[in-house]
Design an enzyme around this catalytic site. Structure first.
Site, PDB file in Angstrom:
ATOM      1  CD  GLU A  37     -16.552  -2.921 -13.234  1.00 23.81           C
ATOM      2  OE1 GLU A  37     -18.021  -2.154 -13.493  1.00 23.81           O
ATOM      3  OE2 GLU A  37     -16.413  -4.082 -13.627  1.00 23.81           O
ATOM      4  CE1 TYR A  46      -3.443  -2.804   0.095  1.00 28.25           C
ATOM      5  CE2 TYR A  46      -4.236  -1.918   2.117  1.00 28.25           C
ATOM      6  CZ  TYR A  46      -3.927  -2.907   0.983  1.00 28.25           C
ATOM      7  OH  TYR A  46      -5.171  -3.852   1.267  1.00 28.25           O
ATOM      8  N   PRO A  52     -16.828  -2.896  -0.113  1.00 26.41           N
ATOM      9  CG  PRO A  52     -16.409  -2.250   2.737  1.00 26.41           C
ATOM     10  CD  PRO A  52     -15.453  -2.334   1.396  1.00 26.41           C
TER      11      PRO A  52
END
Length: 305
Positions: free
Chosen positions: A223, A52, A216
């Site tokens: 997308e 990350y 979530p």
């Protein structure tokens, strides 16, 4: 904020965790605001990965709160390893090196949970076991798990790994439900009946592994989010209806939908906006009925057989 036990580890954490993938884009001051806000909301678990921000997210996290033992004991830190530039790597050498890097960046001497990030087809379970044993003995990692793994891949690891694998981080949202669809469309000749995740939902319940849904709020693989998305007016109307009914907000309803499942999931939310996190945290207070859960499943575009 309600608590849940990760697997059968005895480790009780907030039922919503904060994902820190985007923390590398924040200033030290803004990152501090995000972390302090999370702790005030009762969110005490923070999810990282060595990739990350190229490690920058872990660095900013630790620097933002001036990491020291008195602060460290208030939080549960999870990180992941195994993704490298152009390939995956579960070798003993890489696992150990990755943990050392995370410990240094996070200014801590132990990681609460280490997850293997994405399946490595060249995995040698014996090497993973050696790495885990060394990390456990040294106290550098207390618990272990996986991410994006199916049941057979987990069983392959367990052939040699002695430690319990307490969690599996998997993509899941109201609009990305393959692991749920397959269980509802048994012996059907339709697309939802295709078993794409190897029965991971039921496997996790049988083996007491906590599923940690990532993305979530996404309606596909990065997308975009479905909450307040004009492409999904019917879904958002229903989310708003439930939000008004429950005294919450649309984001909280979307997370409450995951929390309602008896698999006892722990959603990983990645917002770096303190106000939005406050909205999301209200999900811990929302209780959906069976009828409400299925209504949201259907209005999200899913069909029952």
């Amino acid at each position: 904020m309600n608590k849940l036990e990760l697997g059968k580890s005895g480790l009780h954490v907030s039922e919503i965790a904060l994902g820190c993938m985007r923390m590398n884009k924040l200033s030290k001051q803004d990152a501090n605001r995000v972390i302090e806000n999370a702790l005030e909301l009762g969110i005490d678990m923070f999810d990282h990965a060595d990739i990350y921000g190229g490690g920058k997210s872990e660095e900013i996290f630790a620097d933002a709160i001036n990491m020291k033992p008195t602060i460290r004991e208030k939080m549960v830190i999870q990180t992941k390893c195994g993704i490298r530039n152009g390939f995956f790597d579960f070798s003993k050498e890489h696992i150990l090196a990755s943990v050392e890097g995370s410990l240094k960046r996070l200014h801590t001497d132990y990681i609460d949970i280490l997850l293997l990030h994405r399946p490595d087809t060249l995995v040698e379970p014996e090497e993973v076991a050696e790495a885990f044993n060394e990390l456990k003995r040294s106290g550098k990692v207390r618990h272990f798990g996986v991410s994006n793994h199916n049941p057979t891949q987990i069983e392959l690891l367990k052939k040699n790994v002695e430690q319990e694998l307490i969690a599996n981080q998997l993509q899941l949202s109201m609009m990305f439900t393959p692991m749920i669809d397959a269980g509802l469309n048994v012996n059907m000749e339709n697309d939802p009946a295709i078993v794409r995740a190897g029965g991971i939902l039921d496997y996790s319940r049988l083996h007491d592994m906590t599923i940690q849904p990532w993305s979530p709020f996404q309606h596909g693989f990065f997308e975009g989010v479905f909450v307040d998305n004009e492409e999904f007016p019917v879904l958002n109307e229903k989310l708003q209806e439930f939000a008004d009914k429950k005294g919450a907000n649309k984001s909280a309803i979307a997370i409450a939908w995951l929390l309602r499942h008896p698999a006892r999931m722990q959603p990983i939310v990645g917002t770096m906006n303190p106000e939005r996190l406050q909205d999301i945290a209200k999900a811990s207070e929302v209780k959906l009925t069976r009828e409400e859960w299925y209504e949201l499943y259907r209005v999200a575009g899913n069909k029952l057989p």
